[in-house]
Scaffold this motif. Structure first.
Motif, mmCIF file in Angstrom:
data_model
loop_
_atom_site.group_PDB
_atom_site.id
_atom_site.type_symbol
_atom_site.label_atom_id
_atom_site.label_comp_id
_atom_site.label_asym_id
_atom_site.label_seq_id
_atom_site.Cartn_x
_atom_site.Cartn_y
_atom_site.Cartn_z
ATOM 1 N N GLY A 51 28.132 -33.175 90.145
ATOM 2 C CA GLY A 51 27.416 -34.003 91.098
ATOM 3 C C GLY A 51 26.168 -34.645 90.525
ATOM 4 N N LEU A 74 25.087 -38.573 89.901
ATOM 5 C CA LEU A 74 23.842 -39.126 90.448
ATOM 6 C C LEU A 74 23.069 -39.869 89.359
ATOM 7 N N PHE A 119 24.747 -43.085 88.529
ATOM 8 C CA PHE A 119 24.520 -44.018 89.628
ATOM 9 C C PHE A 119 23.132 -44.643 89.538
ATOM 10 N N TYR A 146 32.127 -23.467 96.240
ATOM 11 C CA TYR A 146 30.809 -23.645 95.635
ATOM 12 C C TYR A 146 30.569 -22.523 94.635
ATOM 13 N N GLN A 195 37.722 -28.523 95.222
ATOM 14 C CA GLN A 195 38.101 -28.597 96.632
ATOM 15 C C GLN A 195 39.500 -29.156 96.777
ATOM 16 N N LEU A 250 35.280 -28.609 104.282
ATOM 17 C CA LEU A 250 34.901 -29.971 103.875
ATOM 18 C C LEU A 250 35.756 -31.036 104.563
ATOM 19 N N ALA A 306 28.306 -46.966 93.991
ATOM 20 C CA ALA A 306 28.437 -45.592 94.486
ATOM 21 C C ALA A 306 29.870 -45.324 94.926
ATOM 22 N N LEU A 365 32.321 -34.963 95.150
ATOM 23 C CA LEU A 365 31.662 -35.805 96.146
ATOM 24 C C LEU A 365 32.431 -35.946 97.451
ATOM 25 N N HIS A 366 33.738 -35.673 97.428
ATOM 26 C CA HIS A 366 34.571 -35.893 98.600
ATOM 27 C C HIS A 366 34.004 -35.153 99.809
ATOM 28 N N ASN A 367 33.784 -35.915 100.893
ATOM 29 C CA ASN A 367 33.253 -35.338 102.136
ATOM 30 C C ASN A 367 31.900 -34.652 101.977
ATOM 31 N N THR A 368 31.152 -35.023 100.943
ATOM 32 C CA THR A 368 29.735 -34.653 100.901
ATOM 33 C C THR A 368 28.950 -35.837 101.469
ATOM 34 N N TRP A 378 27.460 -37.888 99.966
ATOM 35 C CA TRP A 378 27.606 -39.071 99.111
ATOM 36 C C TRP A 378 28.397 -40.165 99.830
ATOM 37 N N TYR A 381 22.075 -39.806 99.006
ATOM 38 C CA TYR A 381 22.695 -39.684 97.682
ATOM 39 C C TYR A 381 22.349 -38.359 97.018
ATOM 40 N N VAL A 382 21.048 -38.012 97.046
ATOM 41 C CA VAL A 382 20.627 -36.793 96.338
ATOM 42 C C VAL A 382 21.276 -35.573 96.978
ATOM 43 N N ALA A 440 24.988 -35.483 96.104
ATOM 44 C CA ALA A 440 25.235 -35.038 94.731
ATOM 45 C C ALA A 440 25.026 -33.537 94.609
ATOM 46 N N ALA A 441 24.167 -32.981 95.470
ATOM 47 C CA ALA A 441 23.945 -31.530 95.445
ATOM 48 C C ALA A 441 25.045 -30.787 96.211
ATOM 49 N N GLY A 442 26.012 -31.515 96.751
ATOM 50 C CA GLY A 442 27.153 -30.868 97.391
ATOM 51 C C GLY A 442 26.975 -30.576 98.866
ATOM 52 N N VAL A 443 25.941 -31.134 99.512
ATOM 53 C CA VAL A 443 25.767 -30.889 100.953
ATOM 54 C C VAL A 443 26.883 -31.633 101.700
ATOM 55 N N PRO A 444 27.674 -30.909 102.522
ATOM 56 C CA PRO A 444 28.802 -31.559 103.188
ATOM 57 C C PRO A 444 28.337 -32.570 104.229
ATOM 58 N N ARG A 445 29.152 -33.581 104.464
ATOM 59 C CA ARG A 445 28.865 -34.532 105.537
ATOM 60 C C ARG A 445 29.334 -33.914 106.859
#
Lengths: 148, 172, 477
Positions: free
Chosen positions: B4, B8, B11, B120, B129, B155, C346, C359-362, C364, C421-422, C425-430
């Motif tokens: 990730g 970034l 990007f 994770y 995933q 997810l 992006a 990135l899927h479903n994060t 991002w 974005y940040v 990239a850190a993997g936080v889910p949407r």
């Protein structure tokens, strides 16, 4: 052959094909093949609508409100393909033939209306309708899965 | 996998170059207008090179990424141990302990709606995933080299409890 | 003009309301205001479908007007389509506010039927409301496409086939290729009808399942159709607004934008890639037919070519050393092109399969499409509005207003997007009502950024009203 004659010929052939439910083995068809059969009927009705209504390309065309039936008829056709109604139709072949005639009529209305607005539009709207009917075979009323 | 932050950085670099280049083109010599034909002559010449560059970058990037596709048919997973994972609103059913340095394949499915099986790593990065779908089994080939506790999060939006749907396992 | 302004004002009004909803959602994720989980997802459903609809309505208003300038279109059909939009929006709001529907706008079967906390009628109302919006959209697409077929004499010449293959004979006959905005209209209307067909098919299957639970649906099939429709519909809002670039930038720069062979071919590319790029939404469905995963990646890459090589490149060629004045209108168009490129970059990174795993479903994903919609589509619409108003009143905004609007919408927007974005990239889910760390921290930053955007939007609104109330002296665009 004139476009109109060709259209009438296609319509006649499609109407004959609509009688398939009177064949004995028809009831054994799985849902997805059933959808494909319906897609064929829709394609026939759509082609007939295009060729019978065909007007010269680039002509002024008709009222834009023809678009309303051209968009609503395909939706009604998809509803008419409702899979769980098959049990009833398998027991009542004449009802099933009526359903097929309805599909052909809706397909005809779709493309004939679109062509009435603008020459060539019937191919696109009709194409989208046949695409929906073919695509329906993959998952509308049926789930393939992979053993999950 | 766990890239990730790399993405970034890429990007940021791409965005910075793009913004700088566009601002430069718009602002350079803005006070001294030129006829459109003069700009076009130069512009069309640059555009040919630019088109070539973009196409080459697209094709090369595609070729470079293909070996890293995560799919079972792209990754050698013959003889791997299969681990069943079943997702349901709002939990994952799966073993609590898994071996390190052994090729594994997660057989992921769902009992109700679509879920996402997101793993994770112990350092908190999203490691791997795959979707968990009803009627289908998704096979996710994987091998763990880092021991520790892995958190699993959903997810794919799956209903009101989506944000609370998590689980985990230890790799030993 | 009446149709255009009706559509654009309606679209921007919905946008404003959904902006407020969005700020509330981010503030809730930051822990600053309490929103319970059920309400959060109802509001998120509303925000998502509302924003896409808002951009589509405004974009269609613009596109309809541009086509109508060249070929007469029946206003009554546009008003009928508007009625479909209005009914759809009202029904969706009822479903959310009174029914507490909360399965989001990309409801993946069987989600809206299983484990729900809302009554069944709310799901039905939602499906019917979205279907009404789709019908309005398809009606406009069919109207535009039919009119183009009529005036050009067929799809081939509408797409410029005869121009590209046989340019000499074509030009010798005194014919002109379709204008860039007409190419955009042709592509939008064809792809719109195809995406609409996918959406209606899966929508009808789900309405059938709602009425009769015996109707089973294949989840993978439903997912493909849902994204084919969702991606196409969302993506097309951009191409509707892009038509405005071709007309407004020449006005700003006092230069001409002509159709050329590369431009025509670029639009053919867009015609195809908009339809098939959706495969990148199913990268993490490993049961999907393998070939389309490869097609998804390469077509997502190639979708960028028409943008960076033709439209934005051509836009920059217009601006470069043209002596263009920086008004709000020209500023929005220029910034919109930047947002389009940045949001597109992006998207391309996310459409790269090995990166998609991360990135899927994060966050991002919303990062990318908020860039694309807020700093792209929305700015093109605003740009069009302001160029029109500036032309009409032969007036421009003061530097102070430009700075306030610019700092709010671009500066605040950058802050708002950066946090997406940040965290992504850190993997936080949407789509998490309550996010794991570092989500809440970045949600706070995002809220501040979004509030700045709101300030900029309000300043633009006040300035727009001021310009609109000035006496018309100039020509219309």
């Amino acid at each position: 052959m004139k476009p109109r004659t060709f259209g009438i010929l296609v319509l006649a052939l499609t109407l004959v094909a609509a009688l398939v439910p009177f064949l004995d083995r028809h009831a054994e068809l799985p849902i997805w093949q059933h959808h494909l059969l319906h897609a064929g009927l829709l394609a026939g009705g759509a082609l007939a609508g295009i060729f019978i209504t065909a007007r010269a390309r680039g002509s002024q065309g008709g009222n834009a409100f023809w678009l309303v039936p051209a968009l609503l008829a395909p939706m009604m056709a998809m509803f008419a393909m409702w899979p769980s109604a098959y049990n009833y139709f398998e027991a009542h072949p004449s009802g099933h033939v009526l359903e097929h005639l309805l599909l052909i009529a809706l397909a005809y209305i779709t493309t004939a209306s679109a062509e009435s607005y603008a020459a060539g539009l019937g191919w696109i709207v009709g194409g989208a309708m046949v695409f929906m009917a073919v695509a329906a075979a993959r998952g509308f009323g049926v789930s393939f899965g992979n053993g999950g | 996998m766990g890239d990730g932050l790399l993405v970034l950085r890429i990007f940021f670099v791409v965005a910075a170059i793009a913004i700088a280049a566009m601002l430069f083109v718009a602002l350079y010599g803005a006070k001294k207008p030129l006829p459109q034909s003069v700009v076009n002559d130069a512009g069309y010449r640059i555009r040919k090179l630019w088109l070539g560059l973009v196409l080459v970058v697209a094709v090369v990037a595609f070729a470079l990424t293909v070996p890293f596709f995560p799919y079972p048919w792209a990754q050698a997973s013959v003889g791997a141990r299969h681990i069943e994972v079943t997702a349901a609103q709002y939990a994952f059913v799966m073993p609590a302990v898994l071996p390190a340095d052994v090729p594994l394949v997660f057989d992921v499915t769902s009992q109700d709606v679509n879920h996402g099986f997101g793993i994770y790593a112990p350092d908190g990065t999203l490691f791997a995933q795959v979707q968990a779908m009803p009627d289908y089994i998704n096979h996710l080939p994987i091998e763990f080299h880092v021991k520790g506790h892995y958190v699993v999060r959903c997810l794919e939006f799956c209903g009101i409890g989506h944000a609370y749907m998590h689980g985990g396992f230890d790799v030993r | 003009m009446k149709i255009m302004w009706t559509y654009i004002v309606a679209g921007l009004t919905i946008f404003g309301l959904m902006l407020l909803v969005g700020i509330g959602l981010r503030a809730s994720q930051a822990g600053w205001i309490p929103i319970d989980t059920g309400t959060f997802y109802s509001l998120l459903s509303l925000h998502g479908v509302g924003m896409i609809t808002a951009m589509a309505i405004a974009g269609l208003g613009l596109l309809w007007y541009l086509v109508d300038r060249e070929i007469h279109l029946d206003e009554r059909v546009a008003m009928l389509a508007f009625a479909f939009f209005a009914i759809g929006v009202v029904v969706v709001i009822v479903s959310v506010v009174f029914g507490h529907y909360g399965a989001l706008w990309t409801m993946l079967y069987p989600l809206p039927f299983v484990g729900t906390t809302w009554p069944s009628w709310a799901t039905g109302a939602w499906l019917l409301g979205v279907a009404a919006v789709m019908l309005g959209f398809m009606l406009i697409c069919a109207q535009i496409l039919g009119a183009i077929l009529r005036s050009s004499g067929g799809l081939g010449s509408a797409l410029g086939l005869d121009y590209v293959f046989g340019r000499k004979a074509f030009e010798a006959a005194g014919k002109h290729p379709p204008s860039p905005q007409m190419l955009a209209a042709t592509v939008v209307s064809i792809d719109g009808l195809i995406g609409g067909a996918s959406g209606l098919l899966v929508g009808i299957a789900m309405i059938a399942h709602w009425l009769d639970p015996h109707v089973v649906i294949d989840p993978l099939w439903a997912k493909n159709l849902t994204y084919q429709f969702g991606h196409t519909f969302a993506n097309l809002t951009m191409y509707m607004a892009v038509a405005g670039i071709y007309v407004a930038l020449p006005i700003c720069t006092k230069r001409a934008y002509h159709s050329s062979i590369p431009l025509v071919v670029a639009w053919w590319g867009t015609l195809v890639f908009v339809i098939i790029a959706y495969f990148h939404h199913l990268y993490m469905d490993f049961v999907q037919w393998p070939a389309v995963q490869y097609i998804g990646e390469i077509s997502s890459y190639l979708a960028a070519v028409p943008v960076v090589v033709v439209t934005v490149f051509g836009g920059l060629m217009l601006i470069h050393r043209s002596g263009m004045k920086w008004t709000l209108g020209s500023m929005f168009f220029f910034a919109g092109m930047i947002g389009w490129i940045v949001g597109g970059s992006a998207a391309i990174l996310d459409a790269t399969i090995p990166f998609n795993v991360d990135l899927h479903n994060t966050l991002w994903v919303p990062a990318h499409f908020h860039t694309y919609l807020l700093e792209g589509v929305f700015l093109f619409i605003l740009g069009w509005v302001f160029v029109s108003l500036e032309q009409r009143a032969e007036a421009a905004s003061s530097a102070l207003v430009r700075w306030i609007v610019g700092l709010g919408i671009f500066g605040g927007g950058a802050l708002f997007l950066l946090s997406f974005y940040v965290a992504g990239a850190a993997g936080v889910p949407r789509r998490y009502a309550v996010e794991p760390a570092p989500g809440p921290f970045w949600a706070g930053i995002a809220t501040v950024g979004a509030l700045l955007v709101l300030v900029g939007v309000l300043a633009a609104l006040v300035e727009g009203i001021r310009l609109a109330r000035m006496r018309a002296v100039g020509s219309t665009v």
